[in-house]
Design an enzyme around this catalytic site. Structure first.
Site, short mmCIF file in Angstrom:
data_model
loop_
_atom_site.label_atom_id
_atom_site.label_comp_id
_atom_site.label_asym_id
_atom_site.label_seq_id
_atom_site.Cartn_x
_atom_site.Cartn_y
_atom_site.Cartn_z
N SER A 60 -30.86 -1.64 20.06
CA SER A 60 -30.19 -2.53 21.08
C SER A 60 -30.94 -2.62 22.49
O SER A 60 -30.93 -3.64 23.06
CB SER A 60 -28.88 -2.35 21.50
OG SER A 60 -28.88 -1.16 21.95
N ASP A 356 -24.61 -2.65 31.30
CA ASP A 356 -23.30 -2.15 30.92
C ASP A 356 -23.39 -0.75 30.86
O ASP A 356 -24.42 -0.02 31.14
CB ASP A 356 -22.85 -3.00 29.54
CG ASP A 356 -23.95 -2.38 28.43
OD1 ASP A 356 -24.77 -1.37 28.43
OD2 ASP A 356 -24.09 -3.21 27.20
N HIS A 359 -26.60 0.09 28.54
CA HIS A 359 -28.09 -0.78 28.48
C HIS A 359 -28.40 -1.13 29.84
O HIS A 359 -27.74 -1.65 30.80
CB HIS A 359 -27.94 -1.88 27.78
CG HIS A 359 -27.41 -1.72 26.22
ND1 HIS A 359 -26.21 -1.92 25.80
CD2 HIS A 359 -28.03 -1.18 25.13
CE1 HIS A 359 -26.36 -1.40 24.58
NE2 HIS A 359 -27.23 -1.23 24.26
#
Ligand SMILES: *[C@@H]1O[C@H](CO)[C@@H](O)[C@H](O)[C@H]1NC(C)=O
Ligand SMILES: *[C@@H]1O[C@H](CO)[C@@H](O)[C@H](O)[C@H]1NC(C)=O
Ligand SMILES: *[C@@H]1O[C@H](CO)[C@@H](O)[C@H](O)[C@H]1NC(C)=O
Ligand SMILES: *[C@@H]1O[C@H](CO)[C@@H](O)[C@H](O)[C@H]1NC(C)=O
Ligand SMILES: *[C@@H]1O[C@H](CO)[C@@H](O)[C@H](O)[C@H]1NC(C)=O
Ligand SMILES: *[C@@H]1O[C@H](CO)[C@@H](O)[C@H](O)[C@H]1NC(C)=O
Length: 390
Positions: A60, A356, A359
């Site tokens: 991610s 977030d 991340h």
């Protein structure tokens, strides 16, 4: 207005810092910046357009939208993800703007490497500037498949390699000879963000996996993952890759999500960081052995763990003011999950470390590339610029 004032303050503080440590990280380059203007943000005069392509593998931290095409809950195709990308476009990137892979591409004058699963057959044949195979929540996933379905279908490392094989087959007709294809591949950069991908292996897949049946302890597990990674890199080499940049695993114990769920009495969850450090300790030797056995290969290992560590210990020196919070309201409301759909993010996205609870912001991605590109102490045996110029 308040935002402009804040920007001004940041600029001012960097200017002042410059007297102390004349190496301030500049503010974020605008999204639509031209390549010559971007070079200045990296302190370079010219880059030489010597990089034909960049191929990106990982999770991610660098997924540019592959998961949008898969049956998975791990998607970031909604705002506030992408709020600073092309004027506010969610793409599947798990950050507010560009990723490290995007910055390297922009710097080299290449388009952002597109997510493979979004490409048409014609695009697969004609795109000679690189492709992104990254997939959020993926990993090597060496533990039994019973573990994977928590997210649905994501592209585990092996699937990413198979997709790269498909790319090399699609492109073959565009090259006059196998030799010219081999030359092109040998000049291309392979950005392996398996480091953070392994963070899924060392994190969630470890915590909920049936590991006991397979590995007696975390040490054994790390060695198993390392062998598996080594084999995967060798397969990519067999397909023509020669220049590899491998990021190590970040200090996941300091991610707000882990701090908020484990509630440690220290600022980070130390046993998670220990697990990561053990893995990071075996990585450089594994890559050295691989390089010795694969003729013409170069494996550069870069210390993402330390890059984060430096920012945590001296935030202001790198232009960060907030390294413990995160910017978007999360979907669980307790600081452990992805951004809530449509949540209003913080304004100070250029000075906060996390977007977030897991991340980092675009600002950190920029800092990441800038540091790996130029600093000699983070990457070994070459920095990113030297690797590209080899
Ligand atoms: C970037 O440039 C494109 C094409 O010129 C334009 O459509 C877009 O609005 C610009 N985006 C930003 C964020 O300035
Ligand atoms: C992990 O297991 C291996 C093999 O059983 C053993 O040699 C090693 O000492 C163990 N390490 C730890 C930290 O328990
Ligand atoms: C990694 O391990 C898994 C599970 O043991 C295996 O299925 C897979 O083929 C391995 N991948 C590579 C690249 O070796
Ligand atoms: C956070 O909220 C989620 C969803 O309600 C819940 O499953 C999880 O246990 C909570 N975690 C903590 C640490 O409170
Ligand atoms: C902090 O937590 C660790 C691990 O849970 C524990 O071993 C240690 O005793 C705690 N220290 C203090 C000062 O509470
Ligand atoms: C960091 O930013 C978050 C989100 O805006 C905020 O809630 C938190 O109070 C900030 N922390 C610090 C130390 O400024």
């Amino acid at each position: 207005m308040a935002f402009l004032f804040l920007n001004f303050l940041v600029f001012l503080s960097m200017f002042l810092l410059c007297f102390v440590r004349c190496e301030p990280t500049p503010l974020l380059p605008p999204f639509n910046i031209s390549q010559p203007d971007l070079l200045k943000y990296f302190g370079l005069n010219n880059f030489g357009n010597i990089l034909p392509a960049m191929y990106v593998f990982g999770d991610s931290y660098i997924d540019a939208g592959n998961n949008n095409y898969l049956k998975t809950i791990a998607k970031a195709n909604y705002l506030p993800y992408g709020i600073d990308f092309a004027g506010g476009q969610p793409t599947g990137r798990l950050t507010n703007g560009r990723t490290a892979a995007d910055f390297i591409a922009q710097l080299a004058g290449l388009p952002f490497p597109p997510p493979m699963l979004g490409m048409s057959a014609a695009e697969k044949e004609n795109t000679l500037t690189g492709v992104n195979y990254g997939s959020g929540s993926s990993g090597i996933q060496a533990l039994p498949p019973t573990v994977a379905p928590i997210f649905g279908h994501v592209l585990r490392f092996e699937e990413q390699i198979n997709l790269f094989k498909e790319t090399t087959n699609s492109m073959r007709s565009r090259f006059a000879s196998l030799e010219s294809l081999a030359l092109y591949m040998s000049k291309s950069l392979f950005f392996i963000h398996i480091g953070s991908m392994l963070s899924n292996d060392l994190g969630v897949y470890w915590e909920i996996g049936q590991r006991d049946a397979f590995f007696s302890n975390a040490t054994e597990y790390a060695l198993g993952l390392s062998k598996n990674l080594s084999r995967g890199l060798e397969e990519i080499y067999e397909l023509g890759a020669r220049k590899f940049l491998v990021n190590n695993v970040p200090p996941m114990g300091c991610w707000p999500a882990n701090v908020n769920s484990h509630k440690p009495n220290t600022s980070c969850v130390e046993d998670i960081n220990q697990r990561v450090s053990y893995y990071n300790g075996v990585l450089p030797n594994m890559l050295k052995n691989l390089e010795a056995s694969l003729k013409g290969s170069t494996f550069v290992v870069c210390d993402l763990y330390r890059l984060f560590g430096d920012v945590f210990s001296q935030p202001a020196a790198y232009g960060f003011w907030n390294v413990s919070g995160f910017c978007c309201p999360d979907s669980a409301g307790n600081g452990t999950r992805e951004c809530a759909k449509g949540g209003v993010p913080c304004m100070d996205r250029e000075t906060i470390l996390f977007f977030d609870p897991v991340h980092p912001t675009e600002r950190f991605h920029f800092h990441w590339v800038r540091s790996f590109l130029l600093e000699d102490s983070l990457c070994s045996p070459y920095n990113l610029l030297e690797l590209i110029q080899l």
